[in-house]
Design an enzyme around this catalytic site. Sequence first.
Site, PDB file in Angstrom:
ATOM      1  NE  ARG A 244       0.186 -11.335 -85.446  1.00 13.84           N
ATOM      2  CZ  ARG A 244       0.244 -10.518 -84.403  1.00 13.84           C
ATOM      3  NH1 ARG A 244       0.717 -10.928 -83.247  1.00 13.84           N
ATOM      4  NH2 ARG A 244      -0.178  -9.266 -84.503  1.00 13.84           N
TER       5      ARG A 244
ATOM      6  CG  HIS B  72      -2.013 -12.796 -78.703  1.00 12.16           C
ATOM      7  ND1 HIS B  72      -2.087 -13.127 -80.022  1.00 12.16           N
ATOM      8  CD2 HIS B  72      -1.307 -11.632 -78.671  1.00 12.16           C
ATOM      9  CE1 HIS B  72      -1.475 -12.212 -80.756  1.00 12.16           C
ATOM     10  NE2 HIS B  72      -0.993 -11.299 -79.955  1.00 12.16           N
TER      11      HIS B  72
ATOM     12  CD  GLU C 144      -3.308 -16.075 -81.498  1.00 13.68           C
ATOM     13  OE1 GLU C 144      -2.203 -16.516 -81.161  1.00 13.68           O
ATOM     14  OE2 GLU C 144      -3.642 -14.882 -81.405  1.00 13.68           O
TER      15      GLU C 144
END
Length: 330
Positions: A234, A295, A263
């Site tokens: 994360r 991601h 993000e």
Amino acid sequence: MKIAFFSSKPYDRTFFERENENYGFQLHFYETHLGPHIVNAIDGEEVVCAFVNDKLNHQVIQVLAEKGVRLIALRCAGFNNVDLQAAKECGLQVCRVPAYSPEAVAEHTMAMLLTLNRKTHKAYNRVREQNFALNGLLGFNIFQKKIGVIGTGKIGKAFIKIAMGFGAEIIAYDLYPDPSLISMGVQYKSLDELFGESDIISLHCPLTADNHYLINQETLAKMKDGVTIINTSRGNLIHTNHAIQALKEHKIGLLGIDVYEQEEKLFFKDLSTTIIEDDTIQRLMSFPNVLVTAHQAFFTTEALTQIAERTLKSISDLLTTGKTDTEVLL
Ligand code: NAD
């Protein structure tokens, strides 16, 4: 039964529609993030299916409850973006996909490490330009390097097995050490020992209130000069501005991130014709020794199949029996 999907992409539709042939739910796909700006658009859906960057804060959850939503189904493992207290107060159940091909994320972690280290992304472009020189492509062996793994759950463990195949020495930190890893030769250490000894550090713990900005100015100072850091967990585990400073000072030798603290404004979108206002990511991407992926560590056919299967099964179980083993409880 209607399900509203937020932050949905064409591939979500493909995998969920295929799996839904077993259930017959009505699936409504919205491309936008779920947040205060859109929550009022909910119309007759009893289930909301959300992803990593959807914001389910108190305000959003309250409106969902008022609109008759009973269930929040996260099609991801992490649940740091949901106010669980608010969900409980409003009587909404929350479920997630605790495991979907941990190997997908573990393999991407190794791909990032190999790309950064052996510079295959640069070599690919060079050779296409008929530049066959090797200057600037020097890497190091992973064999016998010390890799510090923070978080040895499903993904950390899968990554450790891959890294052991390369002949790396593994040290680890977790709140709950795994005896099966100890028997494979993994040594659990304190965080400070791990920071001080590791050539490569890979983050595989969830983001919690306790480990926000785990990698910061102070912890970076404890690391070896030229340390490699890979984060596929994360974004908020790393204080990005402190990492940038450490890159400028050559403290960080290589940095690979599949996740980034801001993000949600960038990832999963094609912004190639727009002006990016986030100067931090632009600075980060200007370093030759930084690799950013958006991601995508989870993004394999196997993982998307399992996400669709698990999510629809959890929804079906909760709606029919009120129970599922994937429920997120406070
Ligand atoms: P998991 O629950 O199986 O394992 C997490 C491990 O971290 C557990 O062993 C737990 O004890 C440990 N842990 C918890 N808090 C910790 C702390 N403060 N310090 C050290 N260890 C701690 O989870 P997993 O399936 O292995 O997933 C790990 C994380 O990977 C997820 O929380 C998510 O943030 C991230 N993830 C990223 C992607 C991606 O596409 N990039 C995909 C899936 C998951």
